[in-house]
Design a protein around this motif. Structure first.
Motif, PDB file in Angstrom:
ATOM      1  N   VAL A  51       0.838  -0.992  -0.099  1.00  0.00           N
ATOM      2  CA  VAL A  51      -0.129  -0.065  -0.004  1.00  0.00           C
ATOM      3  C   VAL A  51       0.883   1.280   0.074  1.00  0.00           C
ATOM      4  O   VAL A  51       0.562   2.343  -0.537  1.00  0.00           O
ATOM      5  N   ARG A  52       1.924   1.134   0.659  1.00  0.00           N
ATOM      6  CA  ARG A  52       2.855   2.343   0.756  1.00  0.00           C
ATOM      7  C   ARG A  52       2.120   3.660   1.418  1.00  0.00           C
ATOM      8  O   ARG A  52       2.348   4.627   0.686  1.00  0.00           O
ATOM      9  N   VAL A 154      -6.250   0.435  29.908  1.00  0.00           N
ATOM     10  CA  VAL A 154      -5.310   1.372  29.980  1.00  0.00           C
ATOM     11  C   VAL A 154      -4.885   1.578  28.673  1.00  0.00           C
ATOM     12  O   VAL A 154      -4.601   3.134  28.197  1.00  0.00           O
ATOM     13  N   GLU A 155      -4.828   0.707  27.823  1.00  0.00           N
ATOM     14  CA  GLU A 155      -4.399   0.692  26.328  1.00  0.00           C
ATOM     15  C   GLU A 155      -5.326   1.326  25.442  1.00  0.00           C
ATOM     16  O   GLU A 155      -5.236   2.230  24.518  1.00  0.00           O
ATOM     17  N   VAL A 156      -6.707   1.307  25.937  1.00  0.00           N
ATOM     18  CA  VAL A 156      -7.881   1.768  25.202  1.00  0.00           C
ATOM     19  C   VAL A 156      -7.693   3.427  25.457  1.00  0.00           C
ATOM     20  O   VAL A 156      -7.797   4.355  24.515  1.00  0.00           O
ATOM     21  N   ILE A 157      -7.256   3.986  26.555  1.00  0.00           N
ATOM     22  CA  ILE A 157      -7.239   5.437  27.045  1.00  0.00           C
ATOM     23  C   ILE A 157      -6.079   5.934  26.201  1.00  0.00           C
ATOM     24  O   ILE A 157      -6.075   6.934  25.603  1.00  0.00           O
ATOM     25  N   LEU A 158      -4.876   5.186  25.930  1.00  0.00           N
ATOM     26  CA  LEU A 158      -3.850   5.876  25.117  1.00  0.00           C
ATOM     27  C   LEU A 158      -4.045   5.633  23.828  1.00  0.00           C
ATOM     28  O   LEU A 158      -3.779   6.503  23.043  1.00  0.00           O
ATOM     29  N   ILE A 159      -4.936   4.710  23.262  1.00  0.00           N
ATOM     30  CA  ILE A 159      -5.371   4.705  21.891  1.00  0.00           C
ATOM     31  C   ILE A 159      -6.131   6.126  21.489  1.00  0.00           C
ATOM     32  O   ILE A 159      -5.849   6.409  20.397  1.00  0.00           O
ATOM     33  N   LYS A 160      -6.862   6.535  22.601  1.00  0.00           N
ATOM     34  CA  LYS A 160      -7.579   7.462  22.292  1.00  0.00           C
ATOM     35  C   LYS A 160      -6.755   8.787  22.110  1.00  0.00           C
ATOM     36  O   LYS A 160      -7.015   9.747  21.472  1.00  0.00           O
ATOM     37  N   ARG A 161      -5.685   8.713  22.895  1.00  0.00           N
ATOM     38  CA  ARG A 161      -4.738   9.912  22.690  1.00  0.00           C
ATOM     39  C   ARG A 161      -3.966   9.852  21.194  1.00  0.00           C
ATOM     40  O   ARG A 161      -3.711  10.858  20.776  1.00  0.00           O
ATOM     41  N   LEU A 162      -3.891   8.650  20.842  1.00  0.00           N
ATOM     42  CA  LEU A 162      -3.200   8.636  19.433  1.00  0.00           C
ATOM     43  C   LEU A 162      -4.232   8.735  18.104  1.00  0.00           C
ATOM     44  O   LEU A 162      -3.675   8.987  17.177  1.00  0.00           O
ATOM     45  N   SER A 163      -5.464   8.398  18.226  1.00  0.00           N
ATOM     46  CA  SER A 163      -6.131   8.029  17.197  1.00  0.00           C
ATOM     47  C   SER A 163      -6.553   9.287  16.504  1.00  0.00           C
ATOM     48  O   SER A 163      -6.715   9.156  15.236  1.00  0.00           O
ATOM     49  N   GLY A 164      -6.324  10.285  17.204  1.00  0.00           N
ATOM     50  CA  GLY A 164      -6.792  11.529  16.472  1.00  0.00           C
ATOM     51  C   GLY A 164      -5.771  12.488  15.582  1.00  0.00           C
ATOM     52  O   GLY A 164      -5.707  13.271  15.074  1.00  0.00           O
ATOM     53  N   ARG A 165      -4.398  11.730  15.859  1.00  0.00           N
ATOM     54  CA  ARG A 165      -3.339  12.379  15.430  1.00  0.00           C
ATOM     55  C   ARG A 165      -2.729  11.627  14.415  1.00  0.00           C
ATOM     56  O   ARG A 165      -1.897  11.918  13.591  1.00  0.00           O
ATOM     57  N   GLU A 166      -2.828  10.106  14.233  1.00  0.00           N
ATOM     58  CA  GLU A 166      -2.263   9.151  13.513  1.00  0.00           C
ATOM     59  C   GLU A 166      -3.083   8.316  12.833  1.00  0.00           C
ATOM     60  O   GLU A 166      -4.131   7.860  13.400  1.00  0.00           O
ATOM     61  N   ARG A 167      -2.865   7.777  11.718  1.00  0.00           N
ATOM     62  CA  ARG A 167      -3.769   7.091  10.856  1.00  0.00           C
ATOM     63  C   ARG A 167      -3.708   5.518  11.394  1.00  0.00           C
ATOM     64  O   ARG A 167      -2.701   5.249  12.100  1.00  0.00           O
ATOM     65  N   PRO A 168      -4.883   4.783  11.200  1.00  0.00           N
ATOM     66  CA  PRO A 168      -4.965   3.561  11.630  1.00  0.00           C
ATOM     67  C   PRO A 168      -3.826   2.540  11.373  1.00  0.00           C
ATOM     68  O   PRO A 168      -3.336   1.901  12.347  1.00  0.00           O
ATOM     69  N   LEU A 169      -3.523   2.459  10.111  1.00  0.00           N
ATOM     70  CA  LEU A 169      -2.333   1.506   9.530  1.00  0.00           C
ATOM     71  C   LEU A 169      -1.078   2.005  10.487  1.00  0.00           C
ATOM     72  O   LEU A 169      -0.265   1.114  10.732  1.00  0.00           O
ATOM     73  N   GLN A 170      -0.821   3.403  10.697  1.00  0.00           N
ATOM     74  CA  GLN A 170       0.405   3.877  11.365  1.00  0.00           C
ATOM     75  C   GLN A 170       0.312   3.155  12.680  1.00  0.00           C
ATOM     76  O   GLN A 170       1.264   2.628  13.037  1.00  0.00           O
ATOM     77  N   LEU A 171      -0.800   3.302  13.285  1.00  0.00           N
ATOM     78  CA  LEU A 171      -0.942   2.757  14.730  1.00  0.00           C
ATOM     79  C   LEU A 171      -0.737   1.208  14.905  1.00  0.00           C
ATOM     80  O   LEU A 171      -0.056   0.985  15.747  1.00  0.00           O
TER      81      LEU A 171
END
Length: 295
Positions: A51-52, A154-171
Motif C-alpha cells: 500500500v505504501r 489502559v491501552e484504550v485510553i492511550l489509543i484515544k490519545r493517538l487516534s486523532g493524530r495518527e492514521r490507523p495503519l500507522q497505529l
C-alpha cells in the motif's frame, strides 16, 4: 466486525492449543505472545509494502506505553485461555471498556454519570461470579483475565490519545513493532523450541490477529462506533463454540451467569456511550431570529 470477532475467537483457540499439550509440550505465555507479534508484524509489514501509505511523525512515548500495556494484556489473556474455558476468559476480557471508563476519570478528566456506574457495577459483579470465590479458591486463570482486561483498559485510553493524530495503519504498525520488541525479550527469557505444529499454529495466530485488527479498523471507519461495537460480544459466542467443538468444554451455569452479567454491563455501557454521542452530534434545534425593529 463479525469477521473480526470470528478471527479473534480463533486466536484465543490457537493460544489455548499452544499453551496446553494439544500440539506438543505447552509453551509459556511469553512464547505464544512472541509468535502472535512476530507473524502479525510480518503480515502488516507486507501490507504496508504493497500500500505504501504516508506516515506522520509518531508519538513514540505514547506508542511505547500503549504497546507495553497491550503486550501485558495479550500475555495475560493467553495465559488465561490455557487455564480456564475460553468463554469465561473472553467474558472477563469484556471488562476492558469498564476499566477504560474508570481510568478516563483521572487520566482524561471525563465525568461519569449514574448510568455508567450502574453498567460498571453489573459487569464487575459478573466478573466476580466468574472468579468463583465461593468454591474455596479463586480461579487463577480468571485473575489473569482480569489483569488482561485492566491492561486493555489502559491501552484504550492511550489509543484515544493517538487516534486523532495518527492514521490507523500507522497505529497498527508502530504498535506491532514495539510489541514484537517486548515479546522478544520475554521469549528469550522463557525460550522453549516449538514443535513444527506449534510453529504453524503461531503463524496462523499472528496472521489471524493481523486480519482481525484490519477488519476492526475498517469497521470503525465505515460505521458509527455505537452501531458496530455491540457486535464485539459475538466473540464470546464463537469462543464457546470453538471450545466445545475442539476441547469438549461446555460452559456451566456459573460461567453462563457470570458471562451474561459482564455482557449486560458492558452492553449497557456501550448503549449509553452511543446515546451520548448521538446527543452530542445532533444539530441544534432551529431558533427563528427575532423580528427586526423598523429603522
Amino acid at each position: 466486525m463479525l469477521v473480526a470477532t470470528l478471527f479473534i475467537a480463533a486466536t484465543m483457540l490457537l493460544a489455548k492449543a499452544l499453551g496446553t499439550d494439544a500440539l506438543g509440550p505447552g509453551l509459556p505465555p511469553f512464547m505464544v505472545t512472541f509468535g502472535r507479534f512476530l507473524f502479525a508484524w510480518l503480515a502488516i509489514t507486507a501490507c504496508l509494502a504493497a500500500v505504501r501509505p504516508r506516515f506522520t511523525p509518531p508519538d513514540l512515548r505514547t506508542h511505547a506505553l500503549r504497546s507495553a500495556f497491550g503486550f501485558t494484556g495479550v500475555t495475560l489473556m493467553f495465559a488465561a485461555a490455557a487455564a480456564i474455558p475460553l468463554s469465561d476468559a473472553t467474558a472477563i476480557s469484556f471488562l476492558n471498556p469498564v476499566f477504560a471508563m474508570m481510568l478516563a476519570i483521572p487520566l482524561l478528566g471525563e465525568r461519569v454519570g449514574r448510568w455508567r456506574w450502574l453498567a460498571a457495577g453489573i459487569a464487575l459483579i459478573g466478573a466476580l461470579v466468574l472468579t468463583r470465590p465461593g468454591e474455596g479458591t479463586v480461579e487463577v486463570g480468571a485473575l489473569f483475565a482480569l489483569g488482561a482486561a485492566l491492561a486493555y483498559g489502559v491501552e484504550v485510553i492511550l489509543i484515544k490519545r493517538l487516534s486523532g493524530r495518527e492514521r490507523p495503519l500507522q497505529l497498527l504498525f508502530v504498535n506491532n513493532c514495539f510489541g514484537l520488541a517486548f515479546a522478544a525479550v520475554g521469549a528469550a527469557a522463557t525460550w522453549q523450541t516449538p514443535t513444527p505444529a506449534q510453529w504453524g499454529a503461531m503463524v496462523a495466530l499472528g496472521s489471524l490477529m493481523a486480519c482481525a485488527q484490519f477488519c476492526f479498523v475498517n469497521a470503525m471507519a465505515r460505521a458509527d462506533a455505537s452501531f458496530v461495537s455491540p457486535f464485539v460480544y459475538m466473540t464470546l459466542v464463537f469462543a464457546g463454540v470453538y471450545d466445545a467443538a475442539i476441547f469438549g468444554v461446555i460452559p456451566n451455569a456459573i460461567g453462563s451467569v457470570g458471562a451474561s452479567l459482564v455482557i449486560a454491563g458492558a452492553g449497557l455501557l456501550a448503549w449509553r456511550e452511543g446515546r451520548l454521542r448521538q446527543a452530542a452530534s445532533a444539530p441544534a434545534p432551529f431558533q427563528p431570529l427575532p423580528p427586526r425593529r423598523p429603522d
